[in-house]
Design an enzyme around this catalytic site. Structure first.
Site, PDB file in Angstrom:
ATOM      1  N   SER A   1      22.271   8.558  43.254  1.00 34.34           N
ATOM      2  CA  SER A   1      22.352   8.403  41.801  1.00 34.34           C
ATOM      3  C   SER A   1      21.870   7.037  41.372  1.00 34.34           C
ATOM      4  CB  SER A   1      23.777   8.614  41.293  1.00 34.34           C
ATOM      5  OG  SER A   1      23.796   8.409  39.886  1.00 34.34           O
ATOM      6  N   GLY A   2      21.309   7.003  40.189  1.00 29.84           N
ATOM      7  CA  GLY A   2      20.851   5.743  39.623  1.00 29.84           C
ATOM      8  C   GLY A   2      19.464   5.891  39.025  1.00 29.84           C
TER       9      GLY A   2
ATOM     10  N   GLU B   1      29.566  12.633  34.622  1.00 23.67           N
ATOM     11  CA  GLU B   1      28.558  11.994  33.763  1.00 23.67           C
ATOM     12  C   GLU B   1      28.375  12.805  32.467  1.00 23.67           C
ATOM     13  OE1 GLU B   1      24.821  11.114  35.890  1.00 23.67           O
ATOM     14  OE2 GLU B   1      23.762  12.028  34.218  1.00 23.67           O
TER      15      GLU B   1
ATOM     16  N   VAL C   1      11.794  15.696  47.548  1.00 26.48           N
ATOM     17  CA  VAL C   1      11.000  16.640  46.760  1.00 26.48           C
ATOM     18  C   VAL C   1      11.900  17.381  45.775  1.00 26.48           C
ATOM     19  CG1 VAL C   1       9.286  16.906  48.591  1.00 26.48           C
ATOM     20  CG2 VAL C   1      11.177  18.544  48.431  1.00 26.48           C
TER      21      VAL C   1
ATOM     22  N   ALA D   1      14.238  19.848  44.181  1.00 23.38           N
ATOM     23  CA  ALA D   1      15.287  20.617  44.849  1.00 23.38           C
ATOM     24  C   ALA D   1      15.010  22.113  44.748  1.00 23.38           C
ATOM     25  CB  ALA D   1      16.638  20.282  44.226  1.00 23.38           C
TER      26      ALA D   1
ATOM     27  N   HIS E   1      29.925  13.996  40.476  1.00 16.87           N
ATOM     28  CA  HIS E   1      29.501  12.770  39.789  1.00 16.87           C
ATOM     29  C   HIS E   1      28.731  13.146  38.521  1.00 16.87           C
ATOM     30  CE1 HIS E   1      26.217  10.043  38.723  1.00 16.87           C
ATOM     31  NE2 HIS E   1      26.991   9.036  39.081  1.00 16.87           N
ATOM     32  N   ASN E   2      27.789  14.053  38.657  1.00 13.08           N
ATOM     33  CA  ASN E   2      26.987  14.444  37.500  1.00 13.08           C
ATOM     34  C   ASN E   2      27.828  15.170  36.455  1.00 13.08           C
ATOM     35  OD1 ASN E   2      24.976  13.456  39.195  1.00 13.08           O
ATOM     36  ND2 ASN E   2      23.490  14.978  38.556  1.00 13.08           N
TER      37      ASN E   2
ATOM     38  N   LYS F   1      28.074  14.344  44.763  1.00 15.39           N
ATOM     39  CA  LYS F   1      27.024  14.011  43.783  1.00 15.39           C
ATOM     40  C   LYS F   1      27.082  14.982  42.609  1.00 15.39           C
ATOM     41  CE  LYS F   1      23.511  12.342  41.632  1.00 15.39           C
ATOM     42  NZ  LYS F   1      22.251  12.979  41.484  1.00 15.39           N
TER      43      LYS F   1
ATOM     44  N   LYS G   1      19.743  19.929  33.475  1.00 14.58           N
ATOM     45  CA  LYS G   1      19.018  20.387  34.653  1.00 14.58           C
ATOM     46  C   LYS G   1      19.868  21.246  35.569  1.00 14.58           C
ATOM     47  CE  LYS G   1      15.235  17.134  35.294  1.00 14.58           C
ATOM     48  NZ  LYS G   1      14.786  16.013  36.139  1.00 14.58           N
TER      49      LYS G   1
ATOM     50  N   ALA H   1       7.088  11.298  44.397  1.00 20.01           N
ATOM     51  CA  ALA H   1       7.146  11.231  42.930  1.00 20.01           C
ATOM     52  C   ALA H   1       8.014  10.006  42.599  1.00 20.01           C
ATOM     53  CB  ALA H   1       7.727  12.524  42.375  1.00 20.01           C
TER      54      ALA H   1
HETATM   55  P1  NBP Z   1      10.321  15.968  41.391  1.00 21.83           P
HETATM   56  O1  NBP Z   1      11.650  16.614  41.390  1.00 21.83           O
HETATM   57  O2  NBP Z   1       9.505  16.029  40.179  1.00 21.83           O
HETATM   58  O3  NBP Z   1       9.465  16.555  42.624  1.00 21.83           O
HETATM   59  C1  NBP Z   1       8.137  16.177  42.823  1.00 21.83           C
HETATM   60  C2  NBP Z   1       7.850  16.030  44.291  1.00 21.83           C
HETATM   61  O4  NBP Z   1       8.098  17.249  44.996  1.00 21.83           O
HETATM   62  C3  NBP Z   1       6.401  15.675  44.538  1.00 21.83           C
HETATM   63  O5  NBP Z   1       6.330  14.778  45.605  1.00 21.83           O
HETATM   64  C4  NBP Z   1       5.812  17.032  44.904  1.00 21.83           C
HETATM   65  O6  NBP Z   1       4.627  16.935  45.663  1.00 21.83           O
HETATM   66  C5  NBP Z   1       6.921  17.579  45.742  1.00 21.83           C
HETATM   67  N1  NBP Z   1       6.830  19.012  46.004  1.00 21.83           N
HETATM   68  C6  NBP Z   1       6.981  20.079  45.186  1.00 21.83           C
HETATM   69 BR1  NBP Z   1       7.291  19.964  43.398  1.00 21.83          BR
HETATM   70  N2  NBP Z   1       6.852  21.253  45.789  1.00 21.83           N
HETATM   71  C7  NBP Z   1       6.583  20.959  47.073  1.00 21.83           C
HETATM   72  C8  NBP Z   1       6.341  21.748  48.208  1.00 21.83           C
HETATM   73  N3  NBP Z   1       6.378  23.081  48.151  1.00 21.83           N
HETATM   74  N4  NBP Z   1       6.078  21.120  49.379  1.00 21.83           N
HETATM   75  C9  NBP Z   1       6.055  19.783  49.441  1.00 21.83           C
HETATM   76  N5  NBP Z   1       6.298  18.963  48.396  1.00 21.83           N
HETATM   77  C10 NBP Z   1       6.561  19.550  47.218  1.00 21.83           C
HETATM   78  O7  NBP Z   1      10.452  14.432  41.833  1.00 21.83           O
HETATM   79  P2  NBP Z   1      11.549  13.308  41.445  1.00 21.83           P
HETATM   80  O8  NBP Z   1      11.844  13.295  39.985  1.00 21.83           O
HETATM   81  O9  NBP Z   1      11.061  12.084  42.104  1.00 21.83           O
HETATM   82  O10 NBP Z   1      12.872  13.797  42.182  1.00 21.83           O
HETATM   83  C11 NBP Z   1      12.932  14.006  43.589  1.00 21.83           C
HETATM   84  C12 NBP Z   1      14.287  14.571  43.945  1.00 21.83           C
HETATM   85  O11 NBP Z   1      15.272  13.597  43.614  1.00 21.83           O
HETATM   86  C13 NBP Z   1      14.670  15.828  43.168  1.00 21.83           C
HETATM   87  O12 NBP Z   1      15.386  16.687  44.014  1.00 21.83           O
HETATM   88  C14 NBP Z   1      15.553  15.319  42.082  1.00 21.83           C
HETATM   89  O13 NBP Z   1      16.465  16.296  41.637  1.00 21.83           O
HETATM   90  C15 NBP Z   1      16.252  14.180  42.781  1.00 21.83           C
HETATM   91  N6  NBP Z   1      16.773  13.146  41.895  1.00 21.83           N
HETATM   92  C16 NBP Z   1      16.076  12.723  40.816  1.00 21.83           C
HETATM   93  C17 NBP Z   1      16.577  11.727  40.014  1.00 21.83           C
HETATM   94  C18 NBP Z   1      15.788  11.247  38.840  1.00 21.83           C
HETATM   95  O14 NBP Z   1      16.320  10.400  38.087  1.00 21.83           O
HETATM   96  N7  NBP Z   1      14.563  11.676  38.647  1.00 21.83           N
HETATM   97  C19 NBP Z   1      17.798  11.134  40.303  1.00 21.83           C
HETATM   98  C20 NBP Z   1      18.484  11.560  41.426  1.00 21.83           C
HETATM   99  C21 NBP Z   1      17.968  12.565  42.210  1.00 21.83           C
HETATM  100  P3  NBP Z   1       3.193  16.881  44.909  1.00 21.83           P
HETATM  101  O15 NBP Z   1       2.990  15.466  44.524  1.00 21.83           O
HETATM  102  O16 NBP Z   1       2.254  17.337  45.970  1.00 21.83           O
HETATM  103  O17 NBP Z   1       3.279  17.813  43.738  1.00 21.83           O
END
Ligand code: NBP
Length: 477
Positions: free
Chosen positions: A128-129, A190, A74, A76, A186-187, A183, A261, A11
């Site tokens: 983060s970022g 934030e 993926v 969390a 950090h949040n 982390k 979240k 994603a």
């Molecule tokens: P999401 O948190 O929206 O997760 C989507 C991804 O998880 C897709 O690749 C999806 O696969 C996969 N997935 C799910 Br949902 N269930 C699954 C399962 N049972 N088996 C395998 N894959 C599965 O994506 P994101 O926003 O890119 O965030 C990814 C992580 O990074 C999260 O933990 C998030 O908290 C963390 N994070 C996000 C940010 C931000 O700014 N967004 C910042 C820092 C950290 P699919 O494509 O097949 O549905």
């Protein structure tokens, strides 16, 4: 082909992180549950570097050089356990699973312990970022074993943000869940930063009487001084944005209900467990919850408030300067509380976290990045056993200089009915720490009265109890 690192979960975050590795010259294996995402990534960005697209878990694992470095990005929670369950059986001792999601550190500790039994390094890693950081350089907070950091650190250092002095914004935070814990805090910080900025905005609007465009200019000015930070910078951008559909300030057409979240809430929950007062972060989380209680707010609209007392132009300008002082002083307190929580977590779990290093890796890439963090780093470098940031001479001197204005701002806020829970909690914390005597003595007396909970005396060792229901003589407990 053999890839030096793999990313599963493509994603926004995973895709950009994979591109970041590829752009830095690493061959990256990419995989996603839904294979269309994998194909789309290679189609769209394949020319940015070397990608190895894998459709199945077996192909993905086979594509990685050993020891394998497998980054999981993926959602969390359960998805993370599902992915571990799928990949761990395909791995060998010495391989690494790097969880870059926003996992709860307790989950990370559990997963790390389970995988350690099988010889697999589980590296819970805070990143983060946001989207932009993942692509161009995030702040990275890896936990896990020292050994895993030796094999992984150099790659993370390459893709991470760099501070102004060129230092990579990544360090081995500590064992098992230390990275995700840091982390989390950090949040939490934030949340507090955003709340304090929100309060400053509301005061400039309701007390000084300024329009959003004017307030944006004030934030821009503040951003050239000691408040220089990413959050202040984007605040100016958001405030100066005009809604295309209505021609009104963007902030006036957005519903005033803040969402969350969960990482801010976790920070407070864990702080309660550790007995660390993080009142500023707690107020920030509560302020978001309160904003979402639409019915409660609707039902309360008619409650009495003070009569308005507008400021003239000169008074308003002077008030804006005081708000800067209040914001800065409150920010120091927020960070003091957040670092206290990290120190307490480190103590509780035996992580030996270097607080100066934490400040150092937050200087770039992450959402709370700020010039200010370099000063926190310097404070801990000068005195690693600093009991509190407020004990640092420089910060203490700055608060001393700000405190009159800080108090005046809270007086004005109270008089004019502008809620400032963040500013107020910060000042209460500051005054409580300063106090010669706290009413806690009375609390102990009450506890002893109704529950014989005993108390300690200022003049003698031991625990005592007063016979409140009898002749009120004192006995040794
Ligand atoms: P999401 O948190 O929206 O997760 C989507 C991804 O998880 C897709 O690749 C999806 O696969 C996969 N997935 C799910 Br949902 N269930 C699954 C399962 N049972 N088996 C395998 N894959 C599965 O994506 P994101 O926003 O890119 O965030 C990814 C992580 O990074 C999260 O933990 C998030 O908290 C963390 N994070 C996000 C940010 C931000 O700014 N967004 C910042 C820092 C950290 P699919 O494509 O097949 O549905």
């Amino acid at each position: 082909t053999s890839a030096q690192i793999g990313v599963t979960g493509l994603a926004v975050m995973g895709r950009n992180l994979a591109r970041n590795f590829a752009r830095n010259g690493y061959a990256v294996a990419v995989h996603n549950r839904t294979a269309a995402r994998t194909r789309a990534l290679v189609e769209e960005f394949g020319d940015e570097g070397e990608f190895v697209a894998a459709e199945t878990a077996e192909e993905f694992v086979a594509a990685l050089e050993r020891p394998r470095r497998l980054v999981v990005m993926v959602k969390a929670g359960e998805p993370t356990d599902a992915v571990i369950g799928e990949f761990a059986p395909l791995l060998e001792p010495g391989d690494m699973i790097i969880d870059g999601g926003n996992a709860h550190f307790a989950d990370t500790r559990r997963r790390e312990a389970e995988l350690r039994e099988r010889g697999i390094h589980f590296v819970g890693t805070g990143i983060s970022g946001g989207e932009e950081g993942a692509l161009n350089g995030p702040s990275i907070m890896p936990g896990g074993s020292k050994e895993s950091y030796a094999a992984l650190g150099p790659m993370l250092e390459k893709i991470s943000a760099k501070a102004a002095d060129g230092a990579p914004c990544v360090t081995h935070v500590g064992p098992d869940g230390a990275g995700h814990f840091v982390k989390m805090v950090h949040n939490g910080i934030e949340y507090a930063d955003m709340q304090l900025i929100g309060e400053a905005y509301q005061l400039l609007r309701d007390v000084a009487g300024y329009e959003p465009a004017r307030i944006a200019e004030i934030f821009r000015t503040w951003n050239t001084g000691r408040l220089d930070s990413y959050l202040i910078e984007i605040t100016a951008e958001v405030l100066s944005h005009v809604d295309a559909a209505t021609g009104r300030p963007f902030v006036d057409v957005v519903q005033d209900r803040a969402e969350q979240k969960g990482t801010g809430r976790w920070t407070v929950q864990i702080a309660l467990d550790l007995g660390v007062p993080v009142s500023g972060i707690a107020e920030a989380v509560f302020a978001r919850s309160l904003s979402g209680h639409a019915a409660l707010r609707e039902a309360s609209r008619g409650l009495a408030g003070p009569a308005p007392s507008p400021l003239d132009e000169t008074e308003a300008a002077a008030f804006a300067d005081r708000v800067e002082q209040a914001l800065y002083a409150s920010k120091i307190v927020s960070y003091t509380q957040g670092f206290h929580e990290i120190a307490a977590g480190s103590e509780e779990y035996g992580w030996s976290i270097d607080l100066g290093q934490v400040a150092a890796i937050w200087r770039g890439g992450c959402i709370i990045r700020a010039a200010f963090l370099d000063r926190i780093r310097a404070a801990y470098d000068a005195r690693p056993d600093l009991p509190s940031l407020l004990s640092d001479e420089t910060f203490a001197r700055e608060i001393a200089a700000a405190q009159d204005d800080w108090r005046d701002v809270l007086v004005a806020a109270t008089r004019q009915g502008v809620p400032t829970p963040g500013f107020a909690a910060a000042l209460a914390y500051y005054d409580a720490l300063r106090a010669e005597r706290l009413p806690a003595a009375l609390t102990q007396g009450q506890r002893d009265f109704f529950g014989a909970h005993t108390y300690r005396r200022t003049d003698r060792e031991g625990s005592f109890h007063t016979l409140w229901g009898g002749d009120r003589s004192e006995v040794t407990a």
